[in-house]
Motif scaffolding. Structure first.
Motif, PDB file in Angstrom:
ATOM      1  N   MET A 145       0.834  -1.211   0.000  1.00  0.00           N
ATOM      2  CA  MET A 145       0.000   0.000   0.000  1.00  0.00           C
ATOM      3  C   MET A 145       0.864   1.255   0.000  1.00  0.00           C
ATOM      4  SD  MET A 145      -2.849  -1.442   2.720  1.00  0.00           S
ATOM      5  CE  MET A 145      -3.736   0.110   2.909  1.00  0.00           C
ATOM      6  N   LYS A 146       1.916   1.256   0.804  1.00  0.00           N
ATOM      7  CA  LYS A 146       2.795   2.436   0.855  1.00  0.00           C
ATOM      8  C   LYS A 146       3.523   2.633  -0.460  1.00  0.00           C
ATOM      9  CE  LYS A 146       4.712   3.765   4.622  1.00  0.00           C
ATOM     10  NZ  LYS A 146       5.538   3.905   5.865  1.00  0.00           N
ATOM     11  N   ALA A 147       3.954   1.546  -1.083  1.00  0.00           N
ATOM     12  CA  ALA A 147       4.640   1.648  -2.371  1.00  0.00           C
ATOM     13  C   ALA A 147       3.725   2.263  -3.418  1.00  0.00           C
ATOM     14  CB  ALA A 147       5.116   0.267  -2.822  1.00  0.00           C
ATOM     15  N   CYS A 148       2.467   1.855  -3.422  1.00  0.00           N
ATOM     16  CA  CYS A 148       1.503   2.426  -4.370  1.00  0.00           C
ATOM     17  C   CYS A 148       1.268   3.912  -4.075  1.00  0.00           C
ATOM     18  CB  CYS A 148       0.183   1.662  -4.299  1.00  0.00           C
ATOM     19  SG  CYS A 148       0.246  -0.030  -4.934  1.00  0.00           S
ATOM     20  N   LYS A 149       1.151   4.243  -2.825  1.00  0.00           N
ATOM     21  CA  LYS A 149       0.877   5.626  -2.423  1.00  0.00           C
ATOM     22  C   LYS A 149       1.982   6.572  -2.875  1.00  0.00           C
ATOM     23  CE  LYS A 149      -0.041   8.515   1.644  1.00  0.00           C
ATOM     24  NZ  LYS A 149      -0.230   8.516   3.128  1.00  0.00           N
ATOM     25  N   TYR A 150       3.236   6.106  -2.813  1.00  0.00           N
ATOM     26  CA  TYR A 150       4.374   6.970  -3.129  1.00  0.00           C
ATOM     27  C   TYR A 150       4.993   6.661  -4.497  1.00  0.00           C
ATOM     28  CZ  TYR A 150       4.240   8.698   1.661  1.00  0.00           C
ATOM     29  OH  TYR A 150       3.855   9.287   2.849  1.00  0.00           O
ATOM     30  N   ASP A 151       4.250   5.936  -5.338  1.00  0.00           N
ATOM     31  CA  ASP A 151       4.699   5.620  -6.711  1.00  0.00           C
ATOM     32  C   ASP A 151       6.074   4.962  -6.735  1.00  0.00           C
ATOM     33  OD1 ASP A 151       2.396   6.625  -7.946  1.00  0.00           O
ATOM     34  OD2 ASP A 151       3.191   8.669  -7.913  1.00  0.00           O
ATOM     35  N   LEU A 152       6.298   4.041  -5.817  1.00  0.00           N
ATOM     36  CA  LEU A 152       7.561   3.310  -5.777  1.00  0.00           C
ATOM     37  C   LEU A 152       7.457   2.037  -6.611  1.00  0.00           C
ATOM     38  CD1 LEU A 152       8.402   3.490  -1.960  1.00  0.00           C
ATOM     39  CD2 LEU A 152       9.060   5.088  -3.752  1.00  0.00           C
ATOM     40  N   VAL A 153       8.567   1.656  -7.213  1.00  0.00           N
ATOM     41  CA  VAL A 153       8.657   0.367  -7.891  1.00  0.00           C
ATOM     42  C   VAL A 153       9.479  -0.555  -7.000  1.00  0.00           C
ATOM     43  CG1 VAL A 153       9.482  -0.892  -9.910  1.00  0.00           C
ATOM     44  CG2 VAL A 153       8.513   1.398 -10.180  1.00  0.00           C
ATOM     45  N   VAL A 154       8.908  -1.705  -6.686  1.00  0.00           N
ATOM     46  CA  VAL A 154       9.603  -2.710  -5.881  1.00  0.00           C
ATOM     47  C   VAL A 154       9.853  -3.925  -6.767  1.00  0.00           C
ATOM     48  CG1 VAL A 154       9.511  -4.197  -3.854  1.00  0.00           C
ATOM     49  CG2 VAL A 154       8.526  -1.896  -3.761  1.00  0.00           C
ATOM     50  N   TYR A 155      11.095  -4.336  -6.834  1.00  0.00           N
ATOM     51  CA  TYR A 155      11.511  -5.415  -7.738  1.00  0.00           C
ATOM     52  C   TYR A 155      12.362  -6.409  -6.970  1.00  0.00           C
ATOM     53  CZ  TYR A 155      13.692  -7.723 -11.766  1.00  0.00           C
ATOM     54  OH  TYR A 155      14.129  -8.654 -12.671  1.00  0.00           O
ATOM     55  N   ALA A 156      12.234  -7.699  -7.328  1.00  0.00           N
ATOM     56  CA  ALA A 156      13.025  -8.741  -6.663  1.00  0.00           C
ATOM     57  C   ALA A 156      13.712  -9.623  -7.694  1.00  0.00           C
ATOM     58  CB  ALA A 156      12.132  -9.592  -5.765  1.00  0.00           C
ATOM     59  N   ALA A 157      14.975  -9.931  -7.456  1.00  0.00           N
ATOM     60  CA  ALA A 157      15.713 -10.942  -8.220  1.00  0.00           C
ATOM     61  C   ALA A 157      16.114 -12.009  -7.219  1.00  0.00           C
ATOM     62  CB  ALA A 157      16.936 -10.337  -8.900  1.00  0.00           C
ATOM     63  N   HIS A 158      15.389 -13.116  -7.216  1.00  0.00           N
ATOM     64  CA  HIS A 158      15.548 -14.120  -6.171  1.00  0.00           C
ATOM     65  C   HIS A 158      16.248 -15.366  -6.700  1.00  0.00           C
ATOM     66  CE1 HIS A 158      13.626 -16.750  -2.816  1.00  0.00           C
ATOM     67  NE2 HIS A 158      14.772 -16.254  -2.412  1.00  0.00           N
ATOM     68  N   THR A 159      15.495 -16.454  -6.925  1.00  0.00           N
ATOM     69  CA  THR A 159      16.155 -17.691  -7.346  1.00  0.00           C
ATOM     70  C   THR A 159      16.718 -17.587  -8.753  1.00  0.00           C
ATOM     71  OG1 THR A 159      13.984 -18.607  -7.980  1.00  0.00           O
ATOM     72  CG2 THR A 159      14.845 -19.206  -5.808  1.00  0.00           C
ATOM     73  N   ASN A 160      16.269 -16.628  -9.543  1.00  0.00           N
ATOM     74  CA  ASN A 160      16.921 -16.409 -10.833  1.00  0.00           C
ATOM     75  C   ASN A 160      18.348 -15.913 -10.635  1.00  0.00           C
ATOM     76  OD1 ASN A 160      15.414 -14.086  -9.851  1.00  0.00           O
ATOM     77  ND2 ASN A 160      15.984 -13.019 -11.732  1.00  0.00           N
ATOM     78  N   LEU A 161      18.563 -15.113  -9.582  1.00  0.00           N
ATOM     79  CA  LEU A 161      19.920 -14.664  -9.266  1.00  0.00           C
ATOM     80  C   LEU A 161      20.721 -15.786  -8.597  1.00  0.00           C
ATOM     81  CD1 LEU A 161      21.790 -12.172  -9.381  1.00  0.00           C
ATOM     82  CD2 LEU A 161      21.050 -11.617  -7.062  1.00  0.00           C
ATOM     83  N   ASP A 162      20.033 -16.631  -7.827  1.00  0.00           N
ATOM     84  CA  ASP A 162      20.701 -17.790  -7.235  1.00  0.00           C
ATOM     85  C   ASP A 162      21.212 -18.736  -8.324  1.00  0.00           C
ATOM     86  OD1 ASP A 162      20.082 -16.946  -4.649  1.00  0.00           O
ATOM     87  OD2 ASP A 162      18.222 -18.092  -4.579  1.00  0.00           O
ATOM     88  N   ASN A 163      20.416 -18.925  -9.369  1.00  0.00           N
ATOM     89  CA  ASN A 163      20.715 -19.933 -10.391  1.00  0.00           C
ATOM     90  C   ASN A 163      21.603 -19.425 -11.521  1.00  0.00           C
ATOM     91  OD1 ASN A 163      19.176 -21.868  -9.067  1.00  0.00           O
ATOM     92  ND2 ASN A 163      17.320 -21.406 -10.196  1.00  0.00           N
ATOM     93  N   ALA A 164      21.874 -18.140 -11.557  1.00  0.00           N
ATOM     94  CA  ALA A 164      22.655 -17.566 -12.654  1.00  0.00           C
ATOM     95  C   ALA A 164      24.150 -17.687 -12.399  1.00  0.00           C
ATOM     96  CB  ALA A 164      22.288 -16.100 -12.848  1.00  0.00           C
TER      97      ALA A 164
END
Length: 365
Positions: free
Chosen positions: A87-106
């Motif tokens: 909700m806070k990210a939407c309110k303040y126009d933030l982009v939240v991004y995750a690189a998870h197991t794709n970064l583990d496997n690369a």
């Protein structure tokens, strides 16, 4: 100005989203990627404190290792920290991004970074991905063979290990007859035509199938190009779980664990009973990597380092390998360095900042 999607494109070039495991939710968690980026905050976990930090700095992009949202939402009421963050990210126009197991496997990802910090040599993937490769076979007129090969190379085909531009080419003759309504590249309507052709074969990651197909069709001169895809049972040595490497010189078990404890600033190292054997071959998987213990034993590693393991795992290894558990957070905090290197290499003057929030929920007395 740099857009958010430009930065994320570099992350995904390094760690393509198709490399993630089926349970994962890597990628954009929330926000408009088409907006101009005002700065990037790097973290391991997204918490309310991290969001407040980004807002205070005027940064509108947060890149984390762990996804904020693993499960789908039926409502957003702020009943837990995940919903409040969304909700806070939407309110303040933030982009939240995750690189998870794709970064583990690369290749070059989390486990490679851990191996680098420990000082391992000859590092390779411990458990390569299976069923992740395809082989393309196509047939083109001899005059088009070179442009076809180069176009497919540029689309991501033809890489095997540290080699690129890999292809197999066989010269032969193709036959066809164009029927009424056709617009043949060569030959006449109603007449059997024989064309000197080249059979081109290339291997590529299965997730690039669409890009490779488009590339092929963009330069193939025939009205009805002939091409086939074959699924391969080969393992893909360029992607997978965990890594294994060698120490420059043997170390005794106690000295090695004390060095690991200091290196990763660990509150304590949990380990199985000493085997009495020196440490030379080291297997690693950051985070929850206990599923690779059997692979590490089968490989012949002397020690397996991971972030989490169950109680019985310490029994099950017996004296076949030394199991060392350093904490989930501690084993993956290096992801911020990886993100920083990717972004700063492409955008050297762009504002990139490490979060000062310690989001480790595990505390030590």
């Amino acid at each position: 100005m740099v857009k958010v999607k430009d930065i994320l494109r570099e992350i995904e070039h390094y760690a393509p989203l198709p490399l993630q495991e089926g349970f994962d939710n890597a990628g954009v968690q929330v926000g408009d990627v088409n907006q101009h980026a005002t700065g990037v905050l790097l973290c391991l976990d997204v918490t309310e404190e991290v969001l407040d930090e980004a807002i205070e700095m005027g940064y509108n992009l947060i890149i984390s290792h762990h996804p904020l949202a693993f499960k789908s939402f039926k409502s957003l009421t702020g009943s837990n920290y995940i919903e409040r963050c969304m909700m806070k990210a939407c309110k303040y126009d933030l982009v939240v991004y995750a690189a998870h197991t794709n970064l583990d496997n690369a290749v070059g990802g989390v486990n490679y970074r851990l191996a680098e910090l420990i000082g391992l040599q000859n590092v390779r993937i411990l458990s390569p991905q299976k069923g992740a490769l395809l082989k393309l076979v196509t047939f083109v007129p001899e005059a088009y063979a070179e442009i076809m090969r180069n176009t497919l190379f540029n689309a991501g085909a033809g890489s095997i290990g540290n080699y690129d531009a890999c292809s197999y080419n066989l010269h032969g003759e193709g036959t066809f007859r164009a029927n009424a309504g056709c617009n043949p590249f060569c030959g006449e309507i109603g007449e059997l035509h024989v064309e000197k052709e080249v059979r081109i074969e290339m291997i590529f990651p299965a997730f690039k199938k669409t890009a490779v197909t488009r590339a092929l069709l963009s330069v193939h001169p025939y009205e009805e190009p002939a091409f086939d895809f074959y699924s391969l049972s080969n393992t893909w040595e360029q992607a997978g779980s965990g890594v294994v490497g060698e120490l420059p010189a043997e170390e005794d078990e106690l000295s090695f664990l004390l060095r690991i404890k200091a290196l990763f600033n660990v509150g304590c190292v949990k380990h199985s009973p000493f085997t009495g054997k020196p440490i030379r071959e080291v297997a690693i998987c950051g985070g929850s990597g206990a599923f690779l213990i059997k692979d590490a034993i089968a490989y012949g590693a002397d020690v397996f380092i991971t972030g989490e393991a169950k109680y019985n795992d310490f029994y099950d290894v017996e004296d076949r390998i030394l199991l060392a558990v350093i904490g989930h957070y501690e084993s993956e905090i290096c992801t911020k360095d990886i993100f920083y290197n990717i972004i700063s290499k492409k955008f050297p003057t762009f504002a990139v900042h490490f979060s000062n929030v310690n989001s480790n929920p595990v505390k030590y007395l």
